[in-house]
Design an enzyme around this catalytic site. Structure first.
Site, PDB file in Angstrom:
ATOM      1  N   HIS A 235       0.849  -1.193   0.000  1.00 33.22           N
ATOM      2  CA  HIS A 235       0.000   0.000   0.000  1.00 33.22           C
ATOM      3  C   HIS A 235       0.880   1.236   0.000  1.00 33.22           C
ATOM      4  CE1 HIS A 235       1.140  -0.465   4.239  1.00 33.22           C
ATOM      5  NE2 HIS A 235       0.943   0.855   4.352  1.00 33.22           N
ATOM      6  N   ASP A 237       0.834   5.195   1.938  1.00 35.06           N
ATOM      7  CA  ASP A 237       0.140   5.888   3.029  1.00 35.06           C
ATOM      8  C   ASP A 237      -0.549   7.127   2.456  1.00 35.06           C
ATOM      9  OD1 ASP A 237       1.207   3.972   4.669  1.00 35.06           O
ATOM     10  OD2 ASP A 237       2.750   5.259   5.537  1.00 35.06           O
ATOM     11  N   HIS A 298       4.781   0.144  -0.085  1.00 38.89           N
ATOM     12  CA  HIS A 298       5.511  -0.656   0.904  1.00 38.89           C
ATOM     13  C   HIS A 298       4.600  -1.719   1.491  1.00 38.89           C
ATOM     14  CE1 HIS A 298       3.711   2.813   2.950  1.00 38.89           C
ATOM     15  NE2 HIS A 298       3.673   2.092   4.058  1.00 38.89           N
ATOM     16  N   ARG A 308       7.453  -8.961  15.597  1.00 39.77           N
ATOM     17  CA  ARG A 308       7.856  -7.628  15.101  1.00 39.77           C
ATOM     18  C   ARG A 308       6.829  -6.582  15.519  1.00 39.77           C
ATOM     19  NH1 ARG A 308       7.208  -4.591  10.265  1.00 39.77           N
ATOM     20  NH2 ARG A 308       8.930  -3.122  10.209  1.00 39.77           N
TER      21      ARG A 308
HETATM   22  C1  LIG Z   1      -5.932   8.205   8.615  1.00 42.17           C
HETATM   23  C2  LIG Z   1      -5.798   6.953   8.198  1.00 42.17           C
HETATM   24  C3  LIG Z   1      -4.696   6.503   7.327  1.00 42.17           C
HETATM   25  C4  LIG Z   1      -4.889   4.986   7.290  1.00 42.17           C
HETATM   26  C5  LIG Z   1      -6.383   4.872   7.349  1.00 42.17           C
HETATM   27  C6  LIG Z   1      -6.704   5.818   8.506  1.00 42.17           C
HETATM   28  O1  LIG Z   1      -8.050   6.194   8.519  1.00 42.17           O
HETATM   29  C7  LIG Z   1      -6.310   5.172   9.833  1.00 42.17           C
HETATM   30  C8  LIG Z   1      -5.227   4.102   9.691  1.00 42.17           C
HETATM   31  C9  LIG Z   1      -4.245   4.324   8.529  1.00 42.17           C
HETATM   32  C10 LIG Z   1      -3.695   3.006   8.022  1.00 42.17           C
HETATM   33  C11 LIG Z   1      -2.518   2.434   8.839  1.00 42.17           C
HETATM   34  C12 LIG Z   1      -2.069   1.094   8.211  1.00 42.17           C
HETATM   35  C13 LIG Z   1      -1.895   1.181   6.694  1.00 42.17           C
HETATM   36  C14 LIG Z   1      -3.118   1.905   6.081  1.00 42.17           C
HETATM   37  C15 LIG Z   1      -3.060   1.883   4.555  1.00 42.17           C
HETATM   38  C16 LIG Z   1      -4.366   1.307   6.679  1.00 42.17           C
HETATM   39  O2  LIG Z   1      -4.964   0.340   6.295  1.00 42.17           O
HETATM   40  O3  LIG Z   1      -4.716   2.009   7.820  1.00 42.17           O
HETATM   41  C17 LIG Z   1      -3.208   3.312   6.633  1.00 42.17           C
HETATM   42  C18 LIG Z   1      -4.284   4.246   6.081  1.00 42.17           C
HETATM   43  C19 LIG Z   1      -3.747   5.171   5.003  1.00 42.17           C
HETATM   44  O4  LIG Z   1      -2.645   5.732   5.119  1.00 42.17           O
HETATM   45  O5  LIG Z   1      -4.464   5.329   4.005  1.00 42.17           O
HETATM   46  O1  AKG Z   2       5.148  -2.439   9.844  1.00 41.12           O
HETATM   47  C1  AKG Z   2       5.674  -1.760   8.996  1.00 41.12           C
HETATM   48  O2  AKG Z   2       6.880  -1.688   8.847  1.00 41.12           O
HETATM   49  C2  AKG Z   2       4.809  -0.971   8.032  1.00 41.12           C
HETATM   50  C3  AKG Z   2       3.615  -0.355   8.685  1.00 41.12           C
HETATM   51  C4  AKG Z   2       2.863   0.514   7.736  1.00 41.12           C
HETATM   52  O3  AKG Z   2       3.147   0.549   6.574  1.00 41.12           O
HETATM   53  C5  AKG Z   2       1.748   1.331   8.216  1.00 41.12           C
HETATM   54  O4  AKG Z   2       1.359   1.236   9.404  1.00 41.12           O
HETATM   55  O5  AKG Z   2       1.220   2.114   7.400  1.00 41.12           O
HETATM   56 FE   FE2 Z   3       2.150   2.200   5.554  1.00 45.52          FE
END
Ligand SMILES: C=C1C[C@]23C[C@@]1(O)CC[C@H]2[C@@]12CCC[C@@](C)(C(=O)O1)[C@H]2[C@@H]3C(=O)O
Ligand code: AKG
Ligand code: FE2
Length: 378
Positions: A235, A237, A298, A308
């Site tokens: 994904h 961010d 990533h 981890r």
């Molecule tokens: C603000 C946000 C970014 C995120 C989705 C969220 O609403 C809360 C969690 C964030 C996260 C963390 C893990 C990876 C990710 C892709 C996910 O599934 O939840 C990110 C989201 C993002 O950056 O789009």
């Molecule tokens: O665990 C990791 O190294 C990646 C975590 C991550 O990509 C995320 O929380 O958005």
């Molecule tokens: Fe991430």
């Protein structure tokens, strides 16, 4: 008669939630978590460790005190979209205390963690990665998302003693906010801008004080069949930038696109460096930089023996602020081509929740409209 361990294997302990498992009870990978087509997995491909890319180029480790920090940042953001930082000023003691609290949280009995389950319409709380809904297989991880104060959920986890967790998380969040503001200033400078070029920057000490953030804690338990499991699927961010803390176990990998941009690429491990923090370019910096800095793809892989932990400080603009390509990147008079339309962070998160990896493409300006210009300050 089945042994105890066979019984566990045959009937993975499913908690009072259709998709969450008690990982500690499993001796084999359940089919629900077995990912087909993981031919590029690091352990099966022999690529575990801090492998540089195919051209021998390692993921940059940048000392923020280095006099050449600006060109180093620009190069890292343009070529990798990820780098590690040292000289960041976050005391080692804070990182250690924070890691201990993350460990304490994820070591709680599964039924206790479920008390803090994220509600379907909420952001904060315990649960699966949000992107899980886009995949048919489940990920070998659990997460805890914190927006604002962690108190409400921490009270459910530790009814008699939640203060310790809250104090450490709040201290960590304060450090991350300060560091993220500093990184914004440096990264903008390396693109040729100053902080005041950003509409939501305010004069004074902590000029990016209105920024928003989400803290995502991730736990990847040791896995009985790591080559067929996925910790967190690929994904980008949605942030401007993300500051990631990882414990000493490797697992984070970034996609290094093939040179020439013709598709393809290779996963490269971001090796844990003691005391360093990882910084990712997020989707909104890709927008602000008008595509010059790619938001890095990533993922996190798992391993057979080590637990981890990671924590992503996902940093973005205040919810009212619109992000758009920086006018100065569009051409001498700002009359060039903005690749993306303007969006607020909440609007973009909504788009991402619906379109996932097509979200950036969906805010691209159509070629004919782009020719008319219209970029602006974010
Ligand atoms: C603000 C946000 C970014 C995120 C989705 C969220 O609403 C809360 C969690 C964030 C996260 C963390 C893990 C990876 C990710 C892709 C996910 O599934 O939840 C990110 C989201 C993002 O950056 O789009
Ligand atoms: O665990 C990791 O190294 C990646 C975590 C991550 O990509 C995320 O929380 O958005
Ligand atoms: Fe991430």
């Amino acid at each position: 008669m089945a042994t105890l361990s066979e019984a566990f294997t045959a009937h993975p302990v499913r908690l009072h939630h259709p998709h969450l498992l008690d990982f500690s009870s499993l001796r084999e990978l359940p089919d629900s978590h077995a990912w087909p087509e993981l031919r590029d997995h690091p352990c099966s491909a022999g690529g575990c460790g801090g492998d540089p890319d195919a051209h021998g180029d390692p993921i940059p480790v940048i000392d923020l005190h280095d006099p050449d920090v600006l060109p180093s940042l620009a190069r890292a953001c343009e070529t990798w979209g990820v780098f590690q930082i040292t000289g960041h000023g976050v005391p080692a003691g804070i990182l250690d205390r924070f890691e201990s609290q993350c460990h304490r949280l994820f070591s709680l009995p599964a039924e206790r963690k479920l008390r803090a389950l994220r509600q379907p319409d909420g952001i904060s709380g315990y649960g699966l990665a949000r992107i899980s809904s886009f995949f048919s297989k489940l990920m070998w991880s659990e997460g805890f998302t914190i927006v604002g104060s962690p108190a409400e959920h921490a009270r459910k986890l530790w009814p008699l003693d939640h203060e310790q967790f809250c104090e450490v998380v709040e201290e960590y969040n304060r450090e991350m906010k300060q560091l993220a503001g500093r990184l914004m200033t440096l990264m903008l400078a390396s693109l040729g801008f100053c902080a005041d070029d950003v509409s939501w920057h305010r004069p004074g000490g902590d000029g990016f004080r209105e920024a928003s953030s989400v803290l995502q804690l991730n736990s990847y338990p040791a896995c009985p069949d790591p080559d067929r499991a996925m910790g967190l699927a690929a994904h980008t961010d949605s942030s401007l930038l993300t500051i990631l803390y990882q414990n000493r176990t490797s697992g984070l990998q970034v996609m290094r696109p093939a040179r020439g941009g013709g598709g393809g690429g290779r996963w490269v491990t971001v090796p844990p460096v003691r005391g360093a923090l990882v910084v990712n370019v997020g989707d909104l910096f890709q927008v602000m930089s008008n595509g010059r800095w790619p938001s890095v793809v990533h993922r996190a892989v798992v391993n057979r023996t080590q637990h981890r932990l990671s924590a992503a400080y996902i940093y973005g603009p205040p919810s009212h602020a619109e992000v758009a390509p920086m006018r100065g990147l569009l051409g001498p008079g700002g009359e060039g081509t903005p690749l993306y339309r303007r969006v607020t962070w909440p609007e973009y998160l909504g788009i991402k929740a619906k379109h996932f990896d097509k979200a950036l493409a969906s805010i691209k300006v159509a070629a004919s409209a782009a020719a008319g210009g219209g970029g602006s300050q974010p």
